[in-house]
Design an enzyme around this catalytic site. Structure first.
Site, PDB file in Angstrom:
ATOM      1  N   ASP A  90       1.496  -0.703   9.387  1.00 45.17           N
ATOM      2  CA  ASP A  90       1.840   0.503  10.157  1.00 45.17           C
ATOM      3  C   ASP A  90       3.341   0.789  10.056  1.00 45.17           C
ATOM      4  O   ASP A  90       3.761   1.915   9.733  1.00 45.17           O
ATOM      5  CB  ASP A  90       1.419   0.256  11.614  1.00 45.17           C
ATOM      6  CG  ASP A  90       1.415   1.510  12.476  1.00 45.17           C
ATOM      7  OD1 ASP A  90       1.607   2.609  11.935  1.00 45.17           O
ATOM      8  OD2 ASP A  90       1.209   1.376  13.691  1.00 45.17           O
ATOM      9  N   SER A 144      -7.126  -5.279  10.508  1.00 42.84           N
ATOM     10  CA  SER A 144      -7.242  -6.307  11.557  1.00 42.84           C
ATOM     11  C   SER A 144      -6.890  -7.733  11.116  1.00 42.84           C
ATOM     12  O   SER A 144      -6.917  -8.635  11.945  1.00 42.84           O
ATOM     13  CB  SER A 144      -8.646  -6.328  12.205  1.00 42.84           C
ATOM     14  OG  SER A 144      -8.840  -5.209  13.042  1.00 42.84           O
ATOM     15  N   THR A 145      -6.571  -7.937   9.844  1.00 44.43           N
ATOM     16  CA  THR A 145      -6.356  -9.320   9.384  1.00 44.43           C
ATOM     17  C   THR A 145      -4.915  -9.802   9.551  1.00 44.43           C
ATOM     18  O   THR A 145      -4.585 -10.917   9.144  1.00 44.43           O
ATOM     19  CB  THR A 145      -6.744  -9.486   7.900  1.00 44.43           C
ATOM     20  OG1 THR A 145      -5.863  -8.668   7.099  1.00 44.43           O
ATOM     21  CG2 THR A 145      -8.192  -9.092   7.663  1.00 44.43           C
ATOM     22  N   GLY A 146      -4.069  -8.977  10.154  1.00 44.32           N
ATOM     23  CA  GLY A 146      -2.678  -9.390  10.381  1.00 44.32           C
ATOM     24  C   GLY A 146      -2.492  -9.811  11.823  1.00 44.32           C
ATOM     25  O   GLY A 146      -3.081 -10.793  12.292  1.00 44.32           O
ATOM     26  N   ILE A 193       0.828  -1.221   0.000  1.00 46.10           N
ATOM     27  CA  ILE A 193       0.000   0.000   0.000  1.00 46.10           C
ATOM     28  C   ILE A 193       0.858   1.265   0.000  1.00 46.10           C
ATOM     29  O   ILE A 193       0.411   2.312  -0.471  1.00 46.10           O
ATOM     30  CB  ILE A 193      -0.981  -0.020   1.202  1.00 46.10           C
ATOM     31  CG1 ILE A 193      -2.161   0.933   0.961  1.00 46.10           C
ATOM     32  CG2 ILE A 193      -0.279   0.294   2.510  1.00 46.10           C
ATOM     33  CD1 ILE A 193      -3.299   0.772   1.954  1.00 46.10           C
TER      34      ILE A 193
END
Ligand code: ADP
Length: 169
Positions: A34, A122-124, A11
């Site tokens: 992040d 939230s999928t990590g 991204i």
């Protein structure tokens, strides 16, 4: 209506008005997407985050909410930080995950963003099953009342891409 696009990749390489970060509530950096955003975006993003913490976000950003900073060196005007819920098998937190997408679009729209890139929030590390994360992401963006013209889901690997593609079909 908002157009939905899917991209497989990093991204931090996208050119859009706003890049959404799956942050943690401290806003002071973390791993995963992040870490990648802060690495490539440079120190200006963290400086802005620290300013927000010192001003009205003394306790951090609550789960499900969103806030914007500069995008630093990224090819975007803003980073919109949102805090996804940690997945739980004993509690349904899907409303909070939907809120991340909705609130990020609201914040981006208020700034005037027309194109917004989202990771699979939230999928990590936060453990949300990819298929369900994709369902919530797609349903929420489709239902959103927003001035954003294009939402681009940027999925890091093929498994994530396929989960989102299945939801769009
Ligand atoms: P969370 O704590 O919300 O789970 P993570 O950053 O651990 O956040 O993971 C969220 C999703 O972002 C995961 O599917 C992960 O594979 C993906 N991801 C990690 N790095 C990138 C990146 N550079 N670009 C896009 N997606 C990424």
């Amino acid at each position: 209506m908002t157009a939905i696009e899917l991209v497989q990749g990093d991204i931090t390489r996208e050119s859009v008005d706003a890049i959404v970060n799956a942050a943690n509530s401290s806003l002071l950096g973390g791993g995963g997407v992040d870490g990648a955003i802060h690495r490539r975006g440079g120190p200006a993003i963290l400086e802005d985050c620290r300013r927000l913490r010192a001003a009205h976000l003394g306790k951090g950003l609550p789960t499900g909410q969103a806030v914007a900073t500069t995008a630093g060196d990224l090819d975007a005007r803003w980073v919109v930080h949102t805090v996804g819920p940690v997945f739980s098998t004993t509690e349904d937190r899907s409303g909070l995950l939907a809120s991340c997408y909705r609130e990020s679009l609201r914040v981006a729209g208020e700034l005037g963003a027309r194109t917004v890139a989202f990771p699979a929030i939230s999928t990590g590390v936060y453990g949300w099953p990819m298929d369900d994360g994709a369902r919530i992401a797609v349903e929420t963006v489709r239902a959103a009342d927003t001035t954003v013209e294009e939402v681009r889901f940027v999925l890091f690997d093929e498994r994530a891409y396929e989960a989102f593609a299945a939801r769009l079909r």
